[in-house]
Design a protein around this motif. Structure first.
Motif, short mmCIF file in Angstrom:
data_model
loop_
_atom_site.label_atom_id
_atom_site.label_comp_id
_atom_site.label_asym_id
_atom_site.label_seq_id
_atom_site.Cartn_x
_atom_site.Cartn_y
_atom_site.Cartn_z
N GLN A 22 0.84 -1.20 0.00
CA GLN A 22 0.00 0.00 0.00
C GLN A 22 0.87 1.25 0.00
N PHE A 78 -7.71 2.45 -5.81
CA PHE A 78 -8.82 3.16 -5.18
C PHE A 78 -8.78 2.99 -3.66
N LYS A 79 -8.40 1.81 -3.20
CA LYS A 79 -8.27 1.56 -1.76
C LYS A 79 -7.19 2.46 -1.15
N LEU A 134 -6.18 5.29 -2.37
CA LEU A 134 -6.58 6.67 -2.58
C LEU A 134 -7.30 7.26 -1.37
N GLN A 135 -8.11 6.47 -0.69
CA GLN A 135 -8.93 6.97 0.42
C GLN A 135 -8.10 7.61 1.53
N PRO A 136 -7.12 6.92 2.13
CA PRO A 136 -6.36 7.58 3.20
C PRO A 136 -5.53 8.76 2.71
N THR A 196 -6.39 10.84 0.33
CA THR A 196 -7.33 11.95 0.16
C THR A 196 -7.70 12.55 1.51
N ARG A 197 -8.00 11.69 2.49
CA ARG A 197 -8.34 12.18 3.83
C ARG A 197 -7.21 13.01 4.44
N THR A 244 -9.09 14.49 -5.34
CA THR A 244 -9.85 13.87 -6.42
C THR A 244 -10.78 14.90 -7.04
N ARG A 270 -14.14 14.78 -9.29
CA ARG A 270 -15.19 13.87 -9.78
C ARG A 270 -15.70 14.30 -11.15
N THR A 283 -0.13 5.65 5.37
CA THR A 283 -0.42 4.36 4.75
C THR A 283 -0.01 3.14 5.58
#
Length: 154
Positions: free
Chosen positions: A6, A42-43, A45-47, A49-50, A56, A58, A82
């Protein structure tokens, strides 16, 4: 100590965005460049982005990009977000510890010092440093051929 996949791909995703010169990068393109699944990216990307390390956009023409210059994003910033744990030994973990030397052992202090040195080195390197170290990175990631393909015909 070994970093997770990751973290490895989080750094790679950020390098891709930095090498893309501020343009929006799309997850399918990044996945193809590195030979990894879109779902995995995508998995990751979440942390990121937070934490404000990537942003991102859209929509139909959306994608991802760095919200600040790559020279302001350190490897430590990425690793901190991560990685789940930096427990190098049982005495680093919370909870009940079985070792009778936990309060008087030099191992804990030595490992903590090593971990702090590791973090200090990571703080000295930025995503920009990694990208600039490889002038041909755009070509290696297929960014230069992708830019040519997107240009309208004359």
């Amino acid at each position: 100590m070994r970093l997770t996949k990751q973290t490895n791909y989080a750094v790679r995703m950020l390098m891709y965005c930095a090498a893309n010169g501020g343009k929006l990068s799309r997850i399918p393109e990044i996945a193809r460049a590195y030979g990894v699944s879109e779902l995995f990216l995508f998995k990751i990307l979440q942390p990121l982005t937070r934490a404000g390390i990537i942003e991102t956009v859209r929509g139909r023409n959306g994608g991802v990009r760095l919200p600040k210059p790559a020279s302001e994003i350190t490897l430590f910033d990425v690793v901190r977000v991560t990685e789940d744990s930096f427990a190098m030994a049982e005495c680093f973990e919370a909870g009940e510890i079985e070792c009778p030397l936990v309060d008087s052992c030099g191992l804990n202090a030595a490992l903590r010092k090593a971990l702090n040195a590791f973090f200090e080195v990571l703080q000295q390197y930025t995503i920009d440093d990694l990208v600039k170290a490889r002038p041909q990175i755009g070509m290696l990631l297929g960014l230069e051929t992708a830019a040519v393909a997107r240009q309208p015909a004359a």
